[in-house]
Design an enzyme around this catalytic site. Structure first.
Site, short mmCIF file in Angstrom:
data_model
loop_
_atom_site.label_atom_id
_atom_site.label_comp_id
_atom_site.label_asym_id
_atom_site.label_seq_id
_atom_site.Cartn_x
_atom_site.Cartn_y
_atom_site.Cartn_z
N PRO A 9 0.78 -1.22 0.00
CA PRO A 9 0.00 0.00 0.00
C PRO A 9 0.83 1.29 0.00
O PRO A 9 1.89 1.36 0.63
CB PRO A 9 -0.82 -0.09 1.30
CG PRO A 9 -0.10 -1.08 2.15
CD PRO A 9 0.56 -2.04 1.20
N ASN A 10 0.30 2.26 -0.73
CA ASN A 10 0.85 3.63 -0.83
C ASN A 10 2.12 3.73 -1.67
O ASN A 10 2.61 4.83 -1.90
CB ASN A 10 1.09 4.24 0.57
CG ASN A 10 -0.19 4.30 1.38
OD1 ASN A 10 -1.17 4.86 0.92
ND2 ASN A 10 -0.21 3.69 2.54
N ARG A 17 5.22 10.90 -2.49
CA ARG A 17 5.00 10.54 -1.09
C ARG A 17 6.29 10.70 -0.28
O ARG A 17 7.27 10.00 -0.53
CB ARG A 17 4.57 9.07 -1.04
CG ARG A 17 4.43 8.52 0.36
CD ARG A 17 4.30 7.00 0.34
NE ARG A 17 4.11 6.51 1.68
CZ ARG A 17 4.32 5.26 2.06
NH1 ARG A 17 4.72 4.35 1.18
NH2 ARG A 17 4.14 4.91 3.32
N TYR A 22 11.38 8.42 1.16
CA TYR A 22 11.30 7.36 0.15
C TYR A 22 11.97 7.68 -1.18
O TYR A 22 12.00 6.82 -2.07
CB TYR A 22 9.83 6.99 -0.08
CG TYR A 22 9.16 6.43 1.17
CD1 TYR A 22 9.64 5.26 1.76
CD2 TYR A 22 8.08 7.08 1.77
CE1 TYR A 22 9.06 4.76 2.90
CE2 TYR A 22 7.49 6.58 2.91
CZ TYR A 22 7.98 5.42 3.49
OH TYR A 22 7.41 4.91 4.63
N ASN A 73 7.98 -5.66 -1.36
CA ASN A 73 7.97 -4.55 -0.41
C ASN A 73 6.55 -4.51 0.14
O ASN A 73 5.65 -3.95 -0.49
CB ASN A 73 8.33 -3.22 -1.07
CG ASN A 73 8.38 -2.10 -0.05
OD1 ASN A 73 7.92 -2.28 1.10
ND2 ASN A 73 8.92 -0.96 -0.43
N ALA A 76 3.27 -1.05 4.69
CA ALA A 76 2.76 -1.10 6.07
C ALA A 76 2.32 -2.51 6.48
O ALA A 76 2.31 -2.84 7.67
CB ALA A 76 1.61 -0.12 6.23
N GLU A 97 12.39 -9.75 1.33
CA GLU A 97 11.64 -8.58 1.79
C GLU A 97 12.50 -7.34 1.58
O GLU A 97 13.67 -7.33 1.99
CB GLU A 97 11.32 -8.75 3.29
CG GLU A 97 10.64 -7.55 3.92
CD GLU A 97 10.46 -7.72 5.43
OE1 GLU A 97 10.31 -8.87 5.91
OE2 GLU A 97 10.49 -6.70 6.13
N HIS A 99 12.75 -2.89 1.61
CA HIS A 99 12.20 -1.59 2.00
C HIS A 99 13.11 -0.49 1.47
O HIS A 99 14.34 -0.62 1.53
CB HIS A 99 12.13 -1.47 3.53
CG HIS A 99 11.27 -2.51 4.16
ND1 HIS A 99 9.91 -2.44 4.15
CD2 HIS A 99 11.59 -3.67 4.77
CE1 HIS A 99 9.41 -3.51 4.74
NE2 HIS A 99 10.42 -4.28 5.12
N ARG A 106 13.66 4.26 12.20
CA ARG A 106 12.44 5.07 12.21
C ARG A 106 11.62 4.78 13.47
O ARG A 106 12.19 4.46 14.51
CB ARG A 106 11.66 4.79 10.92
CG ARG A 106 12.50 5.13 9.66
CD ARG A 106 11.73 4.89 8.38
NE ARG A 106 10.54 5.73 8.33
CZ ARG A 106 9.53 5.52 7.47
NH1 ARG A 106 9.58 4.51 6.61
NH2 ARG A 106 8.47 6.32 7.48
C1 DQA Z 1 8.37 0.81 3.58
C2 DQA Z 1 8.52 0.95 5.10
C3 DQA Z 1 7.17 0.71 5.79
O1 DQA Z 1 7.32 0.85 7.20
C4 DQA Z 1 6.15 1.72 5.32
O2 DQA Z 1 4.88 1.43 5.90
C5 DQA Z 1 6.06 1.81 3.83
C6 DQA Z 1 7.28 1.70 3.03
C7 DQA Z 1 9.67 1.17 2.85
O3 DQA Z 1 9.79 0.80 1.67
O4 DQA Z 1 10.56 1.83 3.41
O5 DQA Z 1 4.99 2.05 3.28
O6 DQA Z 1 8.08 -0.55 3.29
#
Ligand code: DQA
Length: 146
Positions: A9-10, A17, A22, A73, A76, A97, A99, A106
């Site tokens: 998501p997002n 964003r 990011y 990725n 959240a 995984e 990120h 963080r």
């Molecule tokens: C994320 C890190 C997550 O904590 C966050 O909710 C994201 C992006 C990252 O790519 O740094 O949406 O996965």
């Protein structure tokens, strides 16, 4: 060899964003980099992004029999989704995984991952390069076992 690259998501909003966290690259630009690396490594990649947990679970299930591994990725859902963990375990697809941000530097809730202990490995903190490093690691692993 075919690799599924999943974005949670997002991540469709990347570029706009929180660019300080990011980066400035859009998701399309990141996928372009991954596609170029995949060609170099001689593997196929397939992309999917969703804001919905169920849709991501469905996509993981659909990869069974079609893909050799997953770069994910989970965004959240990393910190909340037992369903995504179970889907990855159910398919037994090897996955990495990734990120963009360094989740350990963080908020404390980002340090917990419900996927990390069943992943082949985790890459975080390198921006878009986290995906590329994750893909390299996954392909190296798959080349050894195939
Ligand atoms: C994320 C890190 C997550 O904590 C966050 O909710 C994201 C992006 C990252 O790519 O740094 O949406 O996965």
């Amino acid at each position: 060899m075919k690799i599924l690259v999943l974005h949670g998501p997002n991540l469709n909003l990347l570029g706009a964003r929180e660019p300080g966290v990011y980066g400035a690259d859009s998701l399309g630009e990141i996928e372009g980099r991954i596609t170029r690396l995949a060609a170099e490594l001689d593997v196929e990649v397939e992309f999917y992004q969703s804001n919905s947990e169920g849709a991501l679970v469905d996509r993981v299930q659909a990869a069974l029999g079609h893909c050799d591994g997953v770069v994910i990725n989970p965004a959240a859902y990393t910190h909340t989704s037992i369903a995504l963990r179970d889907a990855l375990l159910a398919t037994a697809l090897p996955f990495v995984e990734v990120h963009l941000s360094n989740v350990h530097a963080r908020e404390p809730f980002r340090r917990e991952s419900l996927l990390a202990d069943v992943a082949l490995g985790t890459v975080c903190g390198f921006g878009a390069a986290s995906y590329e490093l994750g893909l390299r690691g996954l392909v190296a692993y798959l080349s050894r076992i195939h």
